[in-house]
Design an enzyme around this catalytic site. Sequence first.
Site, PDB file in Angstrom:
ATOM      1  N   ILE A  95       0.865  -1.105  -0.085  1.00 22.91           N
ATOM      2  CA  ILE A  95      -0.185  -0.073   0.087  1.00 22.91           C
ATOM      3  C   ILE A  95       0.719   1.330  -0.132  1.00 22.91           C
ATOM      4  O   ILE A  95       0.584   2.347   0.500  1.00 22.91           O
ATOM      5  CB  ILE A  95      -1.004   0.225   1.177  1.00 22.91           C
ATOM      6  CG1 ILE A  95      -0.121  -0.197   2.668  1.00 22.91           C
ATOM      7  CG2 ILE A  95      -1.885  -1.080   1.003  1.00 22.91           C
ATOM      8  CD1 ILE A  95      -1.005   0.136   3.722  1.00 22.91           C
ATOM      9  N   GLY A  96       2.209   1.225  -0.239  1.00 21.56           N
ATOM     10  CA  GLY A  96       2.957   2.106  -0.505  1.00 21.56           C
ATOM     11  C   GLY A  96       4.066   2.043   0.629  1.00 21.56           C
ATOM     12  O   GLY A  96       5.079   2.986   0.410  1.00 21.56           O
TER      13      GLY A  96
ATOM     14  N   GLY B  17       1.962  -6.798   8.288  1.00 23.26           N
ATOM     15  CA  GLY B  17       2.011  -7.416   6.994  1.00 23.26           C
ATOM     16  C   GLY B  17       3.308  -8.205   6.900  1.00 23.26           C
ATOM     17  O   GLY B  17       3.382  -9.389   6.507  1.00 23.26           O
TER      18      GLY B  17
ATOM     19  N   ARG C 115      14.247  -6.421  14.351  1.00 24.88           N
ATOM     20  CA  ARG C 115      15.086  -6.118  13.354  1.00 24.88           C
ATOM     21  C   ARG C 115      14.580  -5.359  12.053  1.00 24.88           C
ATOM     22  O   ARG C 115      13.388  -5.931  11.911  1.00 24.88           O
ATOM     23  CB  ARG C 115      15.744  -7.625  12.968  1.00 24.88           C
ATOM     24  CG  ARG C 115      16.589  -7.544  11.710  1.00 24.88           C
ATOM     25  CD  ARG C 115      17.276  -9.020  11.475  1.00 24.88           C
ATOM     26  NE  ARG C 115      17.590  -8.826   9.964  1.00 24.88           N
ATOM     27  CZ  ARG C 115      17.160  -9.271   8.818  1.00 24.88           C
ATOM     28  NH1 ARG C 115      15.983 -10.172   8.970  1.00 24.88           N
ATOM     29  NH2 ARG C 115      17.472  -9.267   7.633  1.00 24.88           N
TER      30      ARG C 115
ATOM     31  N   LYS D 115      15.930   1.722   4.200  1.00 25.88           N
ATOM     32  CA  LYS D 115      15.404   2.864   3.342  1.00 25.88           C
ATOM     33  C   LYS D 115      13.983   3.153   3.654  1.00 25.88           C
ATOM     34  O   LYS D 115      13.319   4.137   3.785  1.00 25.88           O
ATOM     35  CB  LYS D 115      16.008   2.838   2.037  1.00 25.88           C
ATOM     36  CG  LYS D 115      15.796   3.893   1.299  1.00 25.88           C
ATOM     37  CD  LYS D 115      16.273   3.817  -0.255  1.00 25.88           C
ATOM     38  CE  LYS D 115      17.631   4.175  -0.294  1.00 25.88           C
ATOM     39  NZ  LYS D 115      18.110   3.996  -1.537  1.00 25.88           N
TER      40      LYS D 115
ATOM     41  N   GLN E  88       8.855   4.742   6.596  1.00 25.13           N
ATOM     42  CA  GLN E  88       7.703   4.472   7.270  1.00 25.13           C
ATOM     43  C   GLN E  88       7.377   5.442   8.794  1.00 25.13           C
ATOM     44  O   GLN E  88       6.524   5.857   9.020  1.00 25.13           O
ATOM     45  CB  GLN E  88       7.480   3.125   7.821  1.00 25.13           C
ATOM     46  CG  GLN E  88       7.087   2.167   6.543  1.00 25.13           C
ATOM     47  CD  GLN E  88       5.710   2.687   5.942  1.00 25.13           C
ATOM     48  OE1 GLN E  88       4.808   2.542   6.766  1.00 25.13           O
ATOM     49  NE2 GLN E  88       5.544   3.174   4.848  1.00 25.13           N
TER      50      GLN E  88
ATOM     51  N   LYS F 106       9.628  -6.421  13.987  1.00 31.04           N
ATOM     52  CA  LYS F 106       8.024  -5.971  14.802  1.00 31.04           C
ATOM     53  C   LYS F 106       7.847  -5.044  13.531  1.00 31.04           C
ATOM     54  O   LYS F 106       8.550  -4.616  12.673  1.00 31.04           O
ATOM     55  CB  LYS F 106       8.271  -5.234  15.906  1.00 31.04           C
ATOM     56  CG  LYS F 106       8.813  -5.992  16.992  1.00 31.04           C
ATOM     57  CD  LYS F 106       8.953  -5.118  18.377  1.00 31.04           C
ATOM     58  CE  LYS F 106       9.516  -6.210  19.449  1.00 31.04           C
ATOM     59  NZ  LYS F 106      10.052  -5.486  20.596  1.00 31.04           N
TER      60      LYS F 106
ATOM     61  N   GLU G  96       3.188   2.024  11.886  1.00 32.58           N
ATOM     62  CA  GLU G  96       2.236   2.858  12.661  1.00 32.58           C
ATOM     63  C   GLU G  96       2.749   3.507  13.756  1.00 32.58           C
ATOM     64  O   GLU G  96       2.510   4.398  14.352  1.00 32.58           O
ATOM     65  CB  GLU G  96       0.952   1.944  12.985  1.00 32.58           C
ATOM     66  CG  GLU G  96       0.198   1.448  11.965  1.00 32.58           C
ATOM     67  CD  GLU G  96      -0.774   0.429  12.326  1.00 32.58           C
ATOM     68  OE1 GLU G  96      -1.901   0.905  12.633  1.00 32.58           O
ATOM     69  OE2 GLU G  96      -0.783  -0.794  12.039  1.00 32.58           O
TER      70      GLU G  96
END
Lengths: 675, 324
Positions: free
Chosen positions: A450-451, A493, A564, A569, A574, A637, A641
């Site tokens: 989703i990007g 994901g 990890r 990049k 994110q 992990k 978000e």
Amino acid sequence: MNRVEGRDKVTGQATYAYEYDVEGVAYAFVVQSAIAKGRIRSLDASAALTTPGVLTVLSSADRPELGDTDDPELAVFQGPEIAYHGQAVAVVVAETLEVAREAARTGVRVEYDEEPHDVRLRPDHPGLYRPKVVNPGFPSRTEKGDVEAGLADAVVTVDEVYTTPALHNNAMEPHATIAVWGPDGDLTLYDSTQGPTGHRDITARVLGLPPERVRVVSRHVGGGFGSKGTPRPQAVIAALAARAAGRPVKLTLTRHQMYDMTGYRTPTIQRVRLGADAQGRLTALDHDVAEQSSTLKEFAEQTTVVSRVMYATPALRTDHHLARLDVPTPSWMRAPGETPGMFALESAMDELAIAAGMDPIELRITNEPDAEPGSGRPYSSRNLVACLREGAHRFGWARRDPEPGIRLEGRWLVGTGVASSTYPAYRRPTSASVSVLNGDFIVRVAAVDIGTGARTALTRIAADALGASPEQVRVEIGDSDLPKATLAGGSMGTASWGTAVVRACEALLKNGGKEATADTTDEVGEAADFARHAFGAQFAEVRVHADTGEVRVSRLLGVFAAGRIIAPKLARSQFIGGMTMGLGMALMEQTITDPDFGDFLTDDLAQYHLPACADVPAIEVAWIDEEDPYLNPMGSKGIGEIGIVGTAAAIANAVHHATGHRIRHLPITPDKLLI
Amino acid sequence: MRPFDYVRAGDGRQAVGLHEPGTMYLAGGTNLVDLMRLGVAEPDRLVDVGRLPYDRIEPVPDGGVRIGATVRNSDLGAHPDIRRRYPMLARAVLSGASGQVRNMATVGGNLLQRTRCGYFQDVSKPCNKRAPGTGCPAIPGEHHNLAIVGHSDSCVATHPSDMAVALTALDARVHVTGTGGDRVVPMPGLHRLPGTDPQRDTVLEPGELITTVELPAPPVGRSTYRKVRERASFAFALVSIAALLDIDSDGIVRECRLALGGVAHVPWRAARAEDALIGSVAGEEAYAAAADAELALARPLPRNAYKVALARNLITSTLRELAP
């Protein structure tokens, strides 16, 4: 490693849901309800139907046949009841988008029996009740120890109310679907979704089809932030419209329509009570929230669950209360629960530090728990303290004078703040296959990018598992015909898909053949009972104009412990993206509900302010190397978000340090600082 | 699709000749096209005036400057003479919209853009400006960024332009042409207060076309434009100010220009503040008195009273910055 589909994206070759070239396609446009509560008295589409180019109109007057109608947001056109302003009441299908849109605007006459609506969440709303569970399945209320006694015994206390407004996800790509029925009654949906497998299963159920008759394709998705985590009404409407028209149908929601039909973050009204002893050790933590859902569905954001995770306390109470209003159903938006909950908790911790005369970092370190406070479970790993210390070092925290409101540079008051962040490390069952083709490896899994860079991360994971170079690996995702996978949501994901990919690769190496598959259902189900969370420390420096109340964030640093890091990049992107979204939440984002009309007023990108480039400083991101054997084969992990979680509190705390004003009600717009 | 004619005019006379009831002029389209998509504007005919030969910025003999109506905002904001001689105008223009929008937007269109009041832009709702006589839901509803001065029971909208605020402070003269011939409309004076007919934003007659904006020689003094908004870029002003200050060797204010944006249905020339300041001893006391003189006119709504404090602070702090 660069994004493997980067060239496709920047050259316009990457195909998004609405862009597939489908022969004979017709165009659909949704008609929305003009009232927030009541019933459709009559719906007359005759003007639309006689408009040249219009193929058909579907509405509750037709009551199109559906299978499972348990989800009222997806059971479209099944009755005359209106539950919120902007609910889909009809769809017009035409030869062109322009004709469909115009006929939808002028050719469908809807008359309503309107009833008084109630769209305003308030702390004393008579309808507030405690839901049985909160998203995605936590108990609403937990209580441990004696909170009132803990507060009574405390040397310092904080008892404050914090509020966050309704917020919208605002993915760049709108929610869009192309529905194509095959001659044998099979359905293909090109859709902008965060989970092709789940989308297929749910949509098939709503349409009354076996899942194998439905295929969902979403090779590239332009953002979702949770709003594409489940099918939205447009997917069902497109399928029904295509069936009625006997043609493939394209349907996209406009930006305005996205505000009504694709979910949003509930507003929250949170009360936090903290007590601490003379050393700053918590004696009690009480966290309660009032939030909203629609009358259609119960969605209860898990806002206070973070308080079960963060700090050691002998007395802990967390609770949720929900009011069912005449509003669209709220849903997932980047770190649902953690994001509003940590704004309140981490603001309150800052207030407690000031009340106790302690450094806010030391206060947090003082309250570091040995086990998860809410459950008593051990952590698989927890490195909040390391993040706080590393962040303090990088940020120059030691030089900070805690006195608020004393640093003036020109007319700008300068301040710094800190907040913790956290996000759970989930994993769900997924299948994957890997096959050998001309010496290269084809990895297949119904994941979706989703990007975030998921395709790239999976390429890296497969290459590592196979002992191959990334150039030898081709990852196929974004199609429900691929091995079934969980969604791109809950920051799980990569962990979920990656586990399946690694197991498939291991099986291939073991069998030495041409193909291998894996299904992680057993492995995920048998995982040991740990509290698994990523943690982070977020630092902000702000400048507040002494005359105008303008706030500029001049520095933003996030230090994270998230297992990890697989693709540095993309991981950095994110974190930066999450922190930018947190900056927007802190300073400008809010969806205003009009109490008289019952709709969202600020429903476009001119009125709903997202951060512009000029708002965003050069964001610094760092992470600490974290070894955690209890997660998954990659040791990772989720990272999608956590970046947003602590940002708003760090900024609000910095605003207090700059000005001496504690802003407990987001966003921190100039009017709130002009006192 | 609602059909409409589109014609491109070759010169101003032709444009005016093509204008009939239901016609609208189109230049950069950065506002009008949005309004057409929203159903707020439903012209039968668009006369494209974007390529009329009013695209020059030229000095005039009295020391002023003539700015063509089709000059793009980006060209105006970047023009060396404008930046050097009318810095408040360059800053105002560059504080508006985004680079992409400024590349399209024209001087004439910028002056004639419509309010961004959310009710005006939503055709499902009443609005006296869009649909006269239907009422103003902003007064009981969402008005935190709407007017504090000069509004009426019919309308509390604000004019959104930054450029117009600077032009108002600079005594711009707007040249228009129409079926009745050519005339000059001074600023302030182009835009009008809402009164009981808020559907009319300006004093222009139907079919009148702005051709040129003329500025007199810049007044002596230091000047600036300052805009306060809810994000650092690409947002309309909560309050903005165009200000010029000239203090003589005795510390007496010799010249002062003040205009406010984001507070009224018009770019608001703060004439009372100017009158209070000119001839008085420059300093905090005079600045505060000037601000108070102007803001005595303020009648804030329940949720925009902060704008009074903001405007006051902005006047005093901007004057303080401009004082040598």
